[in-house]
Design a protein around this motif. Structure first.
Motif, PDB file in Angstrom:
ATOM      1  N   ALA A   1      -2.614  -4.220   3.701  1.00 21.23           N
ATOM      2  CA  ALA A   1      -1.276  -4.853   3.134  1.00 21.23           C
ATOM      3  C   ALA A   1      -0.449  -5.127   3.928  1.00 21.23           C
ATOM      4  O   ALA A   1      -0.393  -4.732   5.191  1.00 21.23           O
TER       5      ALA A   1
ATOM      6  N   GLU B   1       4.425   5.258   3.354  1.00 19.09           N
ATOM      7  CA  GLU B   1       3.758   6.209   3.522  1.00 19.09           C
ATOM      8  C   GLU B   1       4.424   7.635   2.754  1.00 19.09           C
ATOM      9  O   GLU B   1       5.766   7.705   2.968  1.00 19.09           O
TER      10      GLU B   1
ATOM     11  N   VAL C   1       0.560   4.994   0.666  1.00 20.05           N
ATOM     12  CA  VAL C   1      -0.546   6.022   1.449  1.00 20.05           C
ATOM     13  C   VAL C   1      -0.125   7.302   1.453  1.00 20.05           C
ATOM     14  O   VAL C   1       1.115   7.551   1.644  1.00 20.05           O
TER      15      VAL C   1
ATOM     16  N   ALA D   1       0.803  -1.091  -0.101  1.00 20.47           N
ATOM     17  CA  ALA D   1      -0.055   0.159   0.010  1.00 20.47           C
ATOM     18  C   ALA D   1       0.829   1.356   0.000  1.00 20.47           C
ATOM     19  O   ALA D   1       1.677   1.222   0.829  1.00 20.47           O
TER      20      ALA D   1
ATOM     21  N   CYS E   1       3.605  -1.529   3.618  1.00 18.84           N
ATOM     22  CA  CYS E   1       3.249  -0.113   3.754  1.00 18.84           C
ATOM     23  C   CYS E   1       3.933   0.957   3.585  1.00 18.84           C
ATOM     24  O   CYS E   1       5.015   0.993   4.355  1.00 18.84           O
TER      25      CYS E   1
ATOM     26  N   ALA F   1      -4.838   0.846   3.558  1.00 21.45           N
ATOM     27  CA  ALA F   1      -3.143   0.810   3.699  1.00 21.45           C
ATOM     28  C   ALA F   1      -2.992  -0.605   4.912  1.00 21.45           C
ATOM     29  O   ALA F   1      -2.079  -1.196   4.488  1.00 21.45           O
TER      30      ALA F   1
END
Length: 234
Positions: A215, A220, A44, A42, A218, A212
């Protein structure tokens, strides 16, 4: 991590947009990470964090200003336009927030589209499209046009279209953004099941912490920089 396990790699990637002659806007400012084969990642971040820019780079829709994006160790900047087109068609499946279905085509004909430039006859392409739609639970909606389908069903068609080429990577851009919470959860569950069954790497671009959190890896983004990366839990 074995180099053979790495499907996709970003190495100190930057992307700067030029507005006029004198204004430059940095969208990405040195991003590095890896996606392993079969990974569920993910990415994010809030609006303006650089997610969409990064998606375009990972999907070989754009080239970085500096740094490298590598598929199986090969820098996309060394690929010709024809090679990039083949990479997108054969190796990458795309799922968009707005579905991107052609309104005049049936569900099965929308799913057939990525196969048009591949070897094989019309019947074979249709059979593969039907199999993909069956996998997402739409075997009874083959001849329905997008306007005859719910939002969740349209996104399932989009997922079938992404998977019909048997890609090694699926990029999902805010796949639940136009769906209600329950339908969005169903779509994410479907993506995760297909990812698990087929071993396809799944990269989901999202601004939702709940998405998110599903997953295993992750990343960010904030202001074009990675401010968090759990490294897949390694």
């Amino acid at each position: 991590m074995s180099s053979d396990a790495v499907l996709l790699e970003a190495l100190d990637v930057t992307r700067t947009y030029r507005l006029g002659r004198d204004v430059q806007v940095p969208a990405l400012r040195g991003v590095s990470f890896q996606v392993e084969r079969g990974d569920h990642v993910a990415i994010v971040g809030s609006s303006g964090s650089g997610k969409s820019t990064l998606l375009n780079l990972l999907g070989a829709l754009d080239r970085p200003t500096s740094g490298e994006v590598r598929y199986d160790g090969r820098d996309v900047r060394t690929m010709s336009d024809a090679e990039l087109a083949e990479l997108r068609n054969r190796r990458i499946g795309f799922v968009f927030q707005s579905f991107q279905l052609l309104p005049r085509l049936s569900a099965v004909d929308n799913v057939v589209l990525p196969l048009v430039y591949r070897p094989g006859g019309r019947r074979e392409r249709r059979e593969r499209a039907i199999a993909a739609l069956t996998a997402v639970g739409l075997e009874d909606r083959l001849d329905h046009k997008p306007t005859e389908l719910s939002g969740g069903q349209q996104q399932r068609v989009a997922i079938a279209r992404a998977l019909v080429t048997e890609p090694s990577l699926v990029l999902a851009d805010e796949p639940t953004g136009n769906l209600d919470t329950r339908t969005g959860d169903e779509v994410m569950t479907l993506l995760e099941e297909l990812h698990s069954e087929r071993g396809t790497a799944l990269v989901v671009i999202t601004h939702e912490a709940a998405i998110a959190g599903r997953a295993t890896h992750c990343i960010e983004l904030r202001d074009g920089l990675i401010v968090g990366d759990n490294g897949g839990g390694a």
